[in-house]
Motif scaffolding. Sequence first.
Motif, PDB file in Angstrom:
ATOM      1  N   PHE A 264      -4.819  17.328   5.191  1.00  0.00           N
ATOM      2  CA  PHE A 264      -4.860  16.330   4.316  1.00  0.00           C
ATOM      3  C   PHE A 264      -4.072  16.757   2.950  1.00  0.00           C
TER       4      PHE A 264
ATOM      5  N   ALA B 223      -0.214  16.654   4.163  1.00  0.00           N
ATOM      6  CA  ALA B 223      -0.016  15.075   4.607  1.00  0.00           C
ATOM      7  C   ALA B 223       0.381  14.649   3.444  1.00  0.00           C
TER       8      ALA B 223
ATOM      9  N   PHE C 202      -7.179   5.221  16.869  1.00  0.00           N
ATOM     10  CA  PHE C 202      -8.684   5.183  16.358  1.00  0.00           C
ATOM     11  C   PHE C 202      -9.036   3.957  17.282  1.00  0.00           C
TER      12      PHE C 202
ATOM     13  N   LEU D  38      -4.993   2.589   7.609  1.00  0.00           N
ATOM     14  CA  LEU D  38      -5.601   4.108   7.523  1.00  0.00           C
ATOM     15  C   LEU D  38      -4.437   4.969   7.569  1.00  0.00           C
TER      16      LEU D  38
ATOM     17  N   THR E 224     -17.365  -1.588   7.711  1.00  0.00           N
ATOM     18  CA  THR E 224     -16.464  -2.625   8.248  1.00  0.00           C
ATOM     19  C   THR E 224     -15.529  -3.000   7.221  1.00  0.00           C
TER      20      THR E 224
ATOM     21  N   ARG F 121     -12.446   0.599   2.730  1.00  0.00           N
ATOM     22  CA  ARG F 121     -11.376   1.661   3.305  1.00  0.00           C
ATOM     23  C   ARG F 121     -12.016   2.921   3.571  1.00  0.00           C
TER      24      ARG F 121
ATOM     25  N   LEU G 251     -13.392   2.424   6.704  1.00  0.00           N
ATOM     26  CA  LEU G 251     -12.584   2.634   7.804  1.00  0.00           C
ATOM     27  C   LEU G 251     -12.490   4.026   8.324  1.00  0.00           C
ATOM     28  N   VAL G 252     -12.276   4.900   7.110  1.00  0.00           N
ATOM     29  CA  VAL G 252     -12.061   6.407   7.509  1.00  0.00           C
ATOM     30  C   VAL G 252     -13.204   6.910   8.089  1.00  0.00           C
TER      31      VAL G 252
ATOM     32  N   GLN H 177     -15.324   5.573  10.125  1.00  0.00           N
ATOM     33  CA  GLN H 177     -15.436   5.155  11.609  1.00  0.00           C
ATOM     34  C   GLN H 177     -14.342   5.701  12.263  1.00  0.00           C
ATOM     35  N   ALA H 178     -13.163   6.121  11.984  1.00  0.00           N
ATOM     36  CA  ALA H 178     -11.951   6.906  12.521  1.00  0.00           C
ATOM     37  C   ALA H 178     -12.505   8.420  12.526  1.00  0.00           C
TER      38      ALA H 178
ATOM     39  N   VAL I 195      -7.496  11.915  11.329  1.00  0.00           N
ATOM     40  CA  VAL I 195      -7.982  11.125   9.943  1.00  0.00           C
ATOM     41  C   VAL I 195      -7.381  12.080   8.927  1.00  0.00           C
TER      42      VAL I 195
ATOM     43  N   LEU J  51      -3.616  12.229   8.572  1.00  0.00           N
ATOM     44  CA  LEU J  51      -3.135  11.035   7.860  1.00  0.00           C
ATOM     45  C   LEU J  51      -3.240  11.103   6.389  1.00  0.00           C
ATOM     46  N   GLY J  52      -3.787  12.065   5.904  1.00  0.00           N
ATOM     47  CA  GLY J  52      -3.894  12.362   4.323  1.00  0.00           C
ATOM     48  C   GLY J  52      -5.170  12.036   3.856  1.00  0.00           C
ATOM     49  N   HIS J  53      -6.161  11.936   4.606  1.00  0.00           N
ATOM     50  CA  HIS J  53      -7.507  11.701   4.093  1.00  0.00           C
ATOM     51  C   HIS J  53      -8.415  12.936   3.941  1.00  0.00           C
ATOM     52  N   ASN J  54      -8.963  12.925   2.924  1.00  0.00           N
ATOM     53  CA  ASN J  54      -9.925  14.250   2.635  1.00  0.00           C
ATOM     54  C   ASN J  54     -10.981  14.187   3.634  1.00  0.00           C
TER      55      ASN J  54
END
Lengths: 237, 313
Positions: A73, A76, A90, A101, B160, B163, B166-167, B169-170, B178, B181-184
């Motif tokens: 991350f 990214a 997903f 996302l 749901t 944000r 969603l992170v 859930q993914a 995930v 895509l830049g998510h911690n």
Amino acid sequence: MSELLAFKDVHAFYGKSHVLFGVDMVVNEGEIVSLLGRNGTGRSTALKAAMGLVAATGSIEFRRETITGLRAFEIARRGIGYVPEGRDVFPALTVEQNLILGEKKRRGVPSKAQWSLDDMYNFFPHLKERRHTSAGVLSGGEQQMLTLCRTLMGNPDMILIDEPTEGLAPRIVDLVGEYLIELRNKGISVLLVEQKLSIAMKVSQRVYVMGHGSIVFEGTPTELLANATLCKQWLEV
Amino acid sequence: MEFILFTLLNGLSYGLLLFMLSSGLTLIFSMMGVLNFAHASFYMLGAYFAYSISVNLSFWVAFLAAPAIVAGLGAAVERYGLRHVHKYGHAAELLFTFGLSYIVVELVQVTWGRATVQYSIPAELDGPLFTLYGTSFPIYRGFMMLVASLMMLSIYLALTRTRVGLVVQAALTHPSMVEALGHNVPRVFTLVFAGGCGLAALAGVIGGDAFVTEPGMAATVGSIIFVVVVVGGLGSLAGALIASLLIGMVQTFAVSLDYSVLTLLTALGIQETALRGSVLRITVAQMAPMLPYMLLVLVLILRPKGLMGTREG
């Protein structure tokens, strides 16, 4: 042209198996570079190593800062995007949620181009029609478009793309080609792993050929095609 | 008639309590691939903290503070424990949580003693909610159902509509994508672990006084929630809800059925003295503790991925 992403003597391992043996490779600002070679030569691993998804030694630099050892991350957020082989949408989320996302925090230099949901929908109107559909039920081609767009939503300056045309119909392959040319027009660098020589030759300024985990050729597409022995030894199946 | 209604309501409130525990457990499992053996320990800690806080301050302070404290503990366990053990594989993680559950039991005994503590229902929630045909339904059961339903609604909305949801859930299915895509993602793991522990503690706060707060409570409920997540399908929230309600109902109904095969035979006019001492005399009520595990075995044989599960094995 200045150097954006550079591999310097990179070795990578999957558990105990040694996959990359001292890879040296450079992608400059605004350049599309293809990484060619047969399956299993370590091309995907090279992309994963750059993205921090597989352990690597040696040094990988982005904007001349070492990124080896950082978490995916963090890499990214410095401005690198990754589109994996096999797409990895997903499946339980909708098309639009997948795209959302893709947005990410950025650190450091501001990005070259900003992309919005509408840009993506203009690019591939098909995704707009299906924006409330679960990504899991899309066709292979639609999933590929979605993954390409999802990564673009993060406004990267460099995208690593792994086999984007694998198993897709010719019409979709053309769309992927247009997408790559659009990136080039916006000055976004691309490191492309591709099986289809035709598309790689058409969009790339330079190509690398990988064999047994190291780089065996570097040059322009024309130079590569002129070298029949090399093509025969490292590319033809 | 009122028997069915009351048993249904009791089963529902018990089932919802099980869901407060199993929802966290199943989310943690699908994200990190690790079955947290210590999950019920956080339930127990919730009950004990709530006991101490409600004795010294009030139940309502405990209701908010105990889950928050336990969530903080959970975050610390994930951040400074599990995350380091992670690189040694799932077996090491499993053993880590297993060891942790023993440590928690011992600490609880050292701090609060081996005997049951007097954690009781607050006076304002004590009493009947309504009375029907001479049987009354306690306010507190209604309160448990309300809290559990609100929690369910909050989880649903958080997953749901936000944000971060969603992170999460993914990341349940594709954690490394995930992250790319830049998510911690490591921080999301900590958050989910802490949230799961906090929910377990909330179940302890409202379950500890309704049932019993003692050092064995984690073991008792721990084995049941494992049954719930396996029957529901590992990693499936909907499955966990269905299985929680199912097991809540089955257990509640079973303990109130004082019939055996022998009773049935007698009712059918078969009088056989030789059968009096046989296994046929065992009543459904006596079998009640066994039923969840029988369900577990049956589900594993007939549908190994669970009722709503998607992953194999």
